[in-house]
Motif scaffolding. Structure first.
Motif, PDB file in Angstrom:
ATOM      1  N   MET A 275       0.907  -1.185  -0.074  1.00 49.92           N
ATOM      2  CA  MET A 275       0.170  -0.176   0.112  1.00 49.92           C
ATOM      3  C   MET A 275       0.773   1.117  -0.194  1.00 49.92           C
ATOM      4  SD  MET A 275      -2.998   1.083   2.667  1.00 49.92           S
ATOM      5  CE  MET A 275      -1.997   1.254   4.320  1.00 49.92           C
TER       6      MET A 275
ATOM      7  N   ARG B 278       0.036   7.021   2.153  1.00 51.69           N
ATOM      8  CA  ARG B 278      -0.359   8.457   1.741  1.00 51.69           C
ATOM      9  C   ARG B 278      -1.419   8.864   0.776  1.00 51.69           C
ATOM     10  NH1 ARG B 278       3.161  12.889   4.882  1.00 51.69           N
ATOM     11  NH2 ARG B 278       3.372  11.836   6.613  1.00 51.69           N
TER      12      ARG B 278
ATOM     13  N   PHE C 129      -4.722   7.560   1.356  1.00 54.16           N
ATOM     14  CA  PHE C 129      -5.413   8.626   2.441  1.00 54.16           C
ATOM     15  C   PHE C 129      -6.173   9.797   1.692  1.00 54.16           C
ATOM     16  CE2 PHE C 129      -5.645  11.626   5.598  1.00 54.16           C
ATOM     17  CZ  PHE C 129      -5.623  10.943   6.852  1.00 54.16           C
TER      18      PHE C 129
ATOM     19  N   ASN D 225      -9.121  -2.202  10.745  1.00 52.13           N
ATOM     20  CA  ASN D 225      -9.914  -2.287   9.411  1.00 52.13           C
ATOM     21  C   ASN D 225     -10.206  -3.701   9.078  1.00 52.13           C
ATOM     22  OD1 ASN D 225     -10.706  -2.126   6.845  1.00 52.13           O
ATOM     23  ND2 ASN D 225      -9.006  -0.888   6.045  1.00 52.13           N
TER      24      ASN D 225
END
Ligand code: UT7
Length: 335
Positions: free
Chosen positions: A225, A228, A231, A292
Protein backbone atom coordinates in the motif's frame (compact mmCIF):
# COMPACT_ATOMS: atom_id res chain seq x y z
CA UNK A 1 -47.37 -9.79 -7.75
CA UNK A 2 -46.74 -6.17 -6.77
CA UNK A 3 -43.03 -5.41 -6.70
CA UNK A 4 -41.52 -3.70 -3.64
CA UNK A 5 -40.94 0.00 -4.18
CA UNK A 6 -37.93 0.02 -1.92
CA UNK A 7 -35.59 -2.38 -0.12
CA UNK A 8 -34.49 -2.05 3.48
CA UNK A 9 -32.08 -3.66 5.92
CA UNK A 10 -34.31 -5.89 8.06
CA UNK A 11 -31.68 -7.04 10.56
CA UNK A 12 -27.94 -6.91 11.19
CA UNK A 13 -25.45 -9.00 13.16
CA UNK A 14 -21.73 -9.30 13.68
CA UNK A 15 -19.10 -11.67 14.98
CA UNK A 16 -15.63 -10.91 16.30
CA UNK A 17 -12.96 -13.34 17.43
CA UNK A 18 -12.35 -13.33 21.18
CA UNK A 19 -8.60 -12.78 21.02
CA UNK A 20 -7.66 -9.13 21.41
CA UNK A 21 -4.27 -8.05 20.02
CA UNK A 22 -3.13 -4.70 21.38
CA UNK A 23 -0.73 -2.26 19.76
CA UNK A 24 1.78 -3.14 22.47
CA UNK A 25 1.60 -6.81 21.51
CA UNK A 26 2.26 -5.93 17.86
CA UNK A 27 5.16 -3.73 18.97
CA UNK A 28 6.79 -6.84 20.40
CA UNK A 29 7.12 -8.34 16.89
CA UNK A 30 7.31 -5.20 14.70
CA UNK A 31 9.25 -1.96 14.89
CA UNK A 32 6.20 0.09 15.85
CA UNK A 33 4.53 1.54 18.95
CA UNK A 34 1.13 2.14 20.49
CA UNK A 35 1.78 5.87 20.20
CA UNK A 36 2.53 5.73 16.44
CA UNK A 37 -0.39 3.46 15.60
CA UNK A 38 -2.94 5.35 17.69
CA UNK A 39 -1.82 8.78 16.63
CA UNK A 40 -1.73 7.94 12.88
CA UNK A 41 -4.79 5.68 12.65
CA UNK A 42 -6.86 5.82 15.86
CA UNK A 43 -6.40 2.06 16.42
CA UNK A 44 -5.69 0.66 19.90
CA UNK A 45 -6.40 -3.02 19.33
CA UNK A 46 -7.84 -5.52 16.87
CA UNK A 47 -9.16 -9.10 17.03
CA UNK A 48 -7.45 -12.20 15.59
CA UNK A 49 -9.01 -15.64 15.06
CA UNK A 50 -7.50 -18.78 16.52
CA UNK A 51 -5.32 -20.79 14.17
CA UNK A 52 -7.36 -22.80 11.72
CA UNK A 53 -10.43 -20.56 11.73
CA UNK A 54 -11.34 -19.07 8.36
CA UNK A 55 -13.55 -16.21 7.24
CA UNK A 56 -16.49 -18.49 6.38
CA UNK A 57 -16.77 -19.59 10.03
CA UNK A 58 -17.00 -15.97 11.21
CA UNK A 59 -19.44 -15.26 8.37
CA UNK A 60 -21.75 -18.07 9.45
CA UNK A 61 -22.01 -16.76 13.01
CA UNK A 62 -22.59 -13.15 11.90
CA UNK A 63 -25.20 -14.36 9.39
CA UNK A 64 -27.16 -16.35 11.96
CA UNK A 65 -27.34 -13.27 14.19
CA UNK A 66 -28.49 -11.04 11.30
CA UNK A 67 -31.18 -13.55 10.31
CA UNK A 68 -32.42 -13.71 13.92
CA UNK A 69 -32.36 -9.90 14.21
CA UNK A 70 -34.60 -9.76 11.13
CA UNK A 71 -37.03 -12.16 12.84
CA UNK A 72 -36.36 -14.83 10.21
CA UNK A 73 -35.06 -18.39 9.95
CA UNK A 74 -32.17 -19.44 7.68
CA UNK A 75 -34.72 -21.16 5.44
CA UNK A 76 -36.30 -17.76 4.67
CA UNK A 77 -33.14 -16.67 2.82
CA UNK A 78 -33.33 -17.10 -0.95
CA UNK A 79 -30.11 -15.37 -2.03
CA UNK A 80 -26.70 -15.21 -0.35
CA UNK A 81 -24.09 -12.64 -1.38
CA UNK A 82 -20.77 -12.46 0.40
CA UNK A 83 -17.49 -10.60 0.11
CA UNK A 84 -14.02 -11.12 1.45
CA UNK A 85 -10.45 -10.58 0.35
CA UNK A 86 -9.43 -13.36 2.72
CA UNK A 87 -11.47 -16.37 1.56
CA UNK A 88 -11.01 -19.76 3.21
CA UNK A 89 -9.30 -21.00 0.02
CA UNK A 90 -8.27 -19.41 -3.28
CA UNK A 91 -11.28 -20.91 -5.04
CA UNK A 92 -14.17 -21.59 -4.85
CA UNK A 93 -15.44 -18.40 -3.24
CA UNK A 94 -16.67 -18.27 0.33
CA UNK A 95 -20.31 -18.23 -0.80
CA UNK A 96 -20.16 -22.00 -1.36
CA UNK A 97 -18.81 -22.64 2.13
CA UNK A 98 -21.22 -20.26 3.85
CA UNK A 99 -24.19 -21.68 1.98
CA UNK A 100 -23.18 -25.13 3.19
CA UNK A 101 -22.59 -23.98 6.78
CA UNK A 102 -26.04 -22.38 6.94
CA UNK A 103 -27.72 -25.46 5.49
CA UNK A 104 -29.02 -23.49 2.53
CA UNK A 105 -28.27 -26.01 -0.21
CA UNK A 106 -29.88 -25.00 -3.48
CA UNK A 107 -30.19 -21.27 -2.97
CA UNK A 108 -28.35 -18.88 -5.25
CA UNK A 109 -25.04 -17.82 -3.69
CA UNK A 110 -22.15 -15.79 -5.08
CA UNK A 111 -19.14 -13.67 -4.14
CA UNK A 112 -18.51 -9.98 -4.82
CA UNK A 113 -14.92 -8.69 -4.86
CA UNK A 114 -14.70 -4.99 -4.18
CA UNK A 115 -12.55 -4.95 -1.04
CA UNK A 116 -13.46 -2.20 1.44
CA UNK A 117 -16.40 -1.04 -0.70
CA UNK A 118 -17.81 -4.55 -1.02
CA UNK A 119 -20.64 -4.12 1.44
CA UNK A 120 -22.13 -1.22 -0.50
CA UNK A 121 -21.69 -3.01 -3.83
CA UNK A 122 -23.49 -6.02 -2.34
CA UNK A 123 -26.23 -3.81 -0.94
CA UNK A 124 -26.82 -2.41 -4.40
CA UNK A 125 -27.10 -5.92 -5.89
CA UNK A 126 -29.43 -7.02 -3.08
CA UNK A 127 -31.58 -3.94 -3.67
CA UNK A 128 -31.92 -4.80 -7.36
CA UNK A 129 -32.95 -8.39 -6.62
CA UNK A 130 -35.53 -7.33 -4.05
CA UNK A 131 -37.06 -4.55 -6.15
CA UNK A 132 -37.28 -6.71 -9.27
CA UNK A 133 -38.81 -9.66 -7.41
CA UNK A 134 -35.75 -11.90 -7.91
CA UNK A 135 -35.38 -12.54 -4.19
CA UNK A 136 -37.38 -11.86 -1.02
CA UNK A 137 -34.68 -12.06 1.63
CA UNK A 138 -31.08 -11.48 0.63
CA UNK A 139 -28.33 -12.34 3.09
CA UNK A 140 -25.38 -9.96 2.61
CA UNK A 141 -22.16 -10.85 4.44
CA UNK A 142 -18.70 -9.34 4.71
CA UNK A 143 -16.09 -11.38 6.57
CA UNK A 144 -12.34 -11.21 6.85
CA UNK A 145 -9.49 -13.11 8.43
CA UNK A 146 -6.63 -10.74 7.77
CA UNK A 147 -4.41 -12.04 10.55
CA UNK A 148 -3.18 -14.97 8.46
CA UNK A 149 -2.62 -12.83 5.33
CA UNK A 150 -0.52 -9.93 6.59
CA UNK A 151 3.23 -9.87 6.93
CA UNK A 152 4.75 -9.62 10.41
CA UNK A 153 7.88 -7.89 9.15
CA UNK A 154 9.00 -4.27 9.39
CA UNK A 155 8.71 -3.57 5.65
CA UNK A 156 4.94 -4.20 5.99
CA UNK A 157 4.39 -2.50 9.34
CA UNK A 158 2.34 0.36 7.80
CA UNK A 159 -0.14 -2.27 6.54
CA UNK A 160 -0.02 -4.93 9.23
CA UNK A 161 -0.93 -2.68 12.15
CA UNK A 162 -4.14 -1.53 10.45
CA UNK A 163 -6.01 -4.78 9.89
CA UNK A 164 -8.15 -7.07 12.04
CA UNK A 165 -10.52 -10.02 11.71
CA UNK A 166 -14.31 -9.97 11.91
CA UNK A 167 -17.60 -10.49 10.12
CA UNK A 168 -20.81 -8.54 9.69
CA UNK A 169 -24.06 -9.42 7.96
CA UNK A 170 -27.46 -7.99 7.13
CA UNK A 171 -30.70 -9.27 5.67
CA UNK A 172 -32.16 -7.12 2.90
CA UNK A 173 -35.84 -7.40 2.03
CA UNK A 174 -38.82 -5.29 1.03
CA UNK A 175 -39.27 -2.09 3.01
CA UNK A 176 -42.06 -2.76 5.55
CA UNK A 177 -43.91 0.44 4.62
CA UNK A 178 -42.52 1.10 1.14
CA UNK A 179 -41.15 4.46 2.28
CA UNK A 180 -38.27 3.70 4.62
CA UNK A 181 -35.17 1.92 3.36
CA UNK A 182 -32.51 2.44 0.73
CA UNK A 183 -33.01 5.80 -0.99
CA UNK A 184 -29.90 5.90 -3.15
CA UNK A 185 -26.56 4.21 -3.54
CA UNK A 186 -23.65 5.57 -5.57
CA UNK A 187 -20.84 3.26 -6.63
CA UNK A 188 -17.50 4.16 -8.21
CA UNK A 189 -14.34 2.46 -9.44
CA UNK A 190 -11.08 3.96 -10.72
CA UNK A 191 -8.77 1.19 -11.95
CA UNK A 192 -5.90 3.59 -12.66
CA UNK A 193 -4.84 3.28 -9.03
CA UNK A 194 -5.24 -0.47 -8.62
CA UNK A 195 -1.55 -0.81 -7.77
CA UNK A 196 -1.74 1.61 -4.83
CA UNK A 197 -3.29 -1.00 -2.55
CA UNK A 198 -3.05 -4.57 -3.72
CA UNK A 199 -1.90 -8.13 -3.22
CA UNK A 200 -0.22 -9.45 -6.39
CA UNK A 201 0.01 -13.12 -5.58
CA UNK A 202 -1.39 -15.66 -6.06
CA UNK A 203 -2.92 -14.15 -9.22
CA UNK A 204 -2.65 -15.59 -12.73
CA UNK A 205 0.21 -13.20 -13.56
CA UNK A 206 2.22 -14.07 -10.50
CA UNK A 207 1.17 -17.55 -9.56
CA UNK A 208 4.28 -19.67 -9.22
CA UNK A 209 4.25 -22.67 -11.52
CA UNK A 210 5.65 -24.73 -8.72
CA UNK A 211 4.80 -24.03 -5.11
CA UNK A 212 8.52 -24.23 -4.44
CA UNK A 213 9.12 -21.11 -6.61
CA UNK A 214 7.34 -18.94 -4.10
CA UNK A 215 8.71 -18.30 -0.65
CA UNK A 216 7.04 -16.26 2.08
CA UNK A 217 9.85 -13.71 1.69
CA UNK A 218 8.48 -12.58 -1.70
CA UNK A 219 6.78 -9.22 -1.32
CA UNK A 220 4.11 -10.15 -3.85
CA UNK A 221 2.76 -12.64 -1.34
CA UNK A 222 1.78 -9.78 1.00
CA UNK A 223 -0.47 -6.72 0.70
CA UNK A 224 1.24 -3.54 -0.50
CA UNK A 225 0.00 0.00 0.00
CA UNK A 226 1.02 3.55 -0.78
CA UNK A 227 -0.55 4.81 2.44
CA UNK A 228 -0.35 8.55 1.86
CA UNK A 229 -1.76 8.28 -1.65
CA UNK A 230 -4.65 6.10 -0.48
CA UNK A 231 -5.33 8.42 2.46
CA UNK A 232 -5.65 11.53 0.28
CA UNK A 233 -7.95 9.84 -2.21
CA UNK A 234 -10.10 8.31 0.53
CA UNK A 235 -10.83 11.69 2.11
CA UNK A 236 -11.62 13.32 -1.24
CA UNK A 237 -13.67 10.53 -2.76
CA UNK A 238 -15.78 9.68 0.29
CA UNK A 239 -16.70 13.32 0.81
CA UNK A 240 -17.56 13.81 -2.88
CA UNK A 241 -19.59 10.64 -3.05
CA UNK A 242 -21.69 11.48 0.01
CA UNK A 243 -22.47 14.92 -1.45
CA UNK A 244 -23.41 13.27 -4.73
CA UNK A 245 -25.80 10.90 -2.95
CA UNK A 246 -27.37 13.79 -1.01
CA UNK A 247 -27.95 15.65 -4.28
CA UNK A 248 -29.72 12.61 -5.78
CA UNK A 249 -32.37 12.67 -3.03
CA UNK A 250 -32.44 16.45 -2.66
CA UNK A 251 -31.13 16.42 0.94
CA UNK A 252 -28.44 18.48 2.63
CA UNK A 253 -25.46 17.57 4.82
CA UNK A 254 -27.42 18.70 7.87
CA UNK A 255 -30.08 16.07 7.16
CA UNK A 256 -27.66 13.20 7.88
CA UNK A 257 -28.47 11.89 11.37
CA UNK A 258 -25.83 9.15 11.44
CA UNK A 259 -22.72 8.72 9.31
CA UNK A 260 -21.24 5.22 9.31
CA UNK A 261 -17.98 5.43 7.38
CA UNK A 262 -15.62 2.61 6.50
CA UNK A 263 -13.01 2.17 9.23
CA UNK A 264 -9.59 2.39 7.55
CA UNK A 265 -8.23 5.31 9.53
CA UNK A 266 -9.96 7.49 12.13
CA UNK A 267 -8.16 10.53 10.70
CA UNK A 268 -9.74 9.91 7.28
CA UNK A 269 -13.19 9.80 8.87
CA UNK A 270 -12.59 12.93 10.93
CA UNK A 271 -11.59 14.85 7.80
CA UNK A 272 -14.62 13.57 5.86
CA UNK A 273 -16.91 14.50 8.76
CA UNK A 274 -15.32 17.93 9.06
CA UNK A 275 -16.03 18.59 5.36
CA UNK A 276 -19.67 17.66 5.92
CA UNK A 277 -19.91 19.57 9.23
CA UNK A 278 -20.86 16.33 11.02
CA UNK A 279 -19.95 16.20 14.72
CA UNK A 280 -19.12 13.11 16.81
CA UNK A 281 -22.76 12.78 17.90
CA UNK A 282 -23.74 12.09 14.29
CA UNK A 283 -20.93 9.69 13.41
CA UNK A 284 -20.03 6.18 14.58
CA UNK A 285 -16.50 4.75 14.64
CA UNK A 286 -15.16 1.52 16.10
CA UNK A 287 -11.71 1.38 14.52
CA UNK A 288 -10.11 1.93 17.93
CA UNK A 289 -11.22 -1.59 18.95
CA UNK A 290 -11.23 -3.56 15.71
CA UNK A 291 -8.91 -1.93 13.17
CA UNK A 292 -9.87 -2.25 9.51
CA UNK A 293 -11.95 -5.36 8.79
CA UNK A 294 -12.42 -4.49 5.08
CA UNK A 295 -15.65 -6.03 3.72
CA UNK A 296 -16.90 -6.68 7.25
CA UNK A 297 -16.44 -3.15 8.54
CA UNK A 298 -19.69 -1.43 7.61
CA UNK A 299 -22.05 -4.26 8.62
CA UNK A 300 -20.20 -4.64 11.95
CA UNK A 301 -20.43 -0.91 12.57
CA UNK A 302 -24.09 -0.81 11.53
CA UNK A 303 -25.03 -3.74 13.79
CA UNK A 304 -23.15 -2.21 16.74
CA UNK A 305 -24.70 1.22 16.21
CA UNK A 306 -28.18 -0.29 16.02
CA UNK A 307 -27.52 -2.34 19.18
CA UNK A 308 -26.38 0.84 20.94
CA UNK A 309 -29.72 2.49 20.09
CA UNK A 310 -28.02 5.30 18.18
CA UNK A 311 -30.22 4.92 15.09
CA UNK A 312 -33.88 5.91 15.39
CA UNK A 313 -36.92 5.58 13.16
CA UNK A 314 -36.86 8.01 10.24
CA UNK A 315 -33.18 8.90 10.72
CA UNK A 316 -31.29 9.54 7.50
CA UNK A 317 -28.34 7.13 7.73
CA UNK A 318 -25.32 7.47 5.47
CA UNK A 319 -22.95 4.56 4.77
CA UNK A 320 -19.71 5.37 2.95
CA UNK A 321 -16.63 3.44 1.93
CA UNK A 322 -13.34 3.71 0.07
CA UNK A 323 -10.75 1.07 -0.68
CA UNK A 324 -8.55 -0.92 -2.99
CA UNK A 325 -9.43 -0.73 -6.67
CA UNK A 326 -9.82 2.15 -6.11
CA UNK A 327 -13.49 1.62 -5.33
CA UNK A 328 -15.72 3.88 -3.31
CA UNK A 329 -19.41 4.26 -2.58
CA UNK A 330 -22.05 6.00 -0.49
CA UNK A 331 -25.60 4.96 0.41
CA UNK A 332 -28.43 6.86 2.07
CA UNK A 333 -31.15 5.01 3.95
CA UNK A 334 -34.24 6.32 5.67
CA UNK A 335 -34.40 4.18 8.82
O1 UT7 B 1 -8.93 0.09 3.74
C1 UT7 B 1 -8.29 0.53 2.59
C2 UT7 B 1 -7.94 1.91 2.67
N1 UT7 B 1 -6.73 2.09 3.44
C3 UT7 B 1 -6.48 3.29 3.91
O2 UT7 B 1 -7.29 4.16 3.77
C4 UT7 B 1 -5.14 3.57 4.58
C5 UT7 B 1 -4.71 4.98 4.22
N2 UT7 B 1 -3.42 5.35 4.73
C6 UT7 B 1 -3.17 5.52 6.05
O3 UT7 B 1 -4.03 5.25 6.87
C7 UT7 B 1 -1.85 6.08 6.48
O4 UT7 B 1 -1.12 6.49 5.34
C8 UT7 B 1 -0.98 5.10 7.33
C9 UT7 B 1 -1.59 4.93 8.71
C10 UT7 B 1 -0.88 3.77 6.64
C11 UT7 B 1 0.43 5.66 7.50
O5 UT7 B 1 0.39 6.93 8.10
P1 UT7 B 1 1.21 8.14 7.47
O6 UT7 B 1 1.04 9.28 8.38
O7 UT7 B 1 0.76 8.31 6.05
O8 UT7 B 1 2.71 7.63 7.55
P2 UT7 B 1 3.77 7.39 6.38
O9 UT7 B 1 3.45 6.18 5.59
O10 UT7 B 1 3.99 8.66 5.62
O11 UT7 B 1 5.07 7.11 7.24
C12 UT7 B 1 5.60 8.08 8.15
C13 UT7 B 1 6.73 7.44 8.91
C14 UT7 B 1 7.75 6.76 7.99
O12 UT7 B 1 9.02 6.93 8.58
P3 UT7 B 1 10.03 8.09 8.05
O13 UT7 B 1 10.22 7.82 6.59
O14 UT7 B 1 9.32 9.38 8.31
O15 UT7 B 1 11.24 7.89 8.89
C15 UT7 B 1 7.36 5.32 8.08
O16 UT7 B 1 8.44 4.44 7.81
O17 UT7 B 1 6.22 6.42 9.77
C16 UT7 B 1 6.94 5.20 9.51
N3 UT7 B 1 6.01 4.10 9.76
C17 UT7 B 1 5.85 3.55 10.97
N4 UT7 B 1 6.42 3.81 12.15
C18 UT7 B 1 6.02 3.07 13.20
C19 UT7 B 1 5.17 3.48 8.88
N5 UT7 B 1 4.48 2.54 9.51
C20 UT7 B 1 4.86 2.57 10.81
C21 UT7 B 1 4.49 1.83 11.93
N6 UT7 B 1 5.08 2.12 13.12
N7 UT7 B 1 3.53 0.87 11.91
Amino acid sequence: MELPKRSHILGAGFELPRTVVTNDELSAVLDTSDEWIHQRSGIRERRYVDDGEGSSALAERAARKAIAAAGLEPGDIDLLICATLSPDVDFPGNSSFIQQRLGLAGILAFDVRNQCSSFLYMLSVADQYVRTGGARHVLVIGSEVHSSGIEYADRSRHVTVLFGDGAGAVVVGASPDGERGLLTINLHCEGAYADKLCLLGPGSLRKPRLALDWTPADIYGWPQMDGRFVFRHAVKRMGECIEEALAVIGASKDDIRMLLPHQANLRINQLVAMGLRIDDERMANNIERYGNTTAATIPILLAETLDAGRIHDNDLVCLAAFGSGFTWAAALLRW
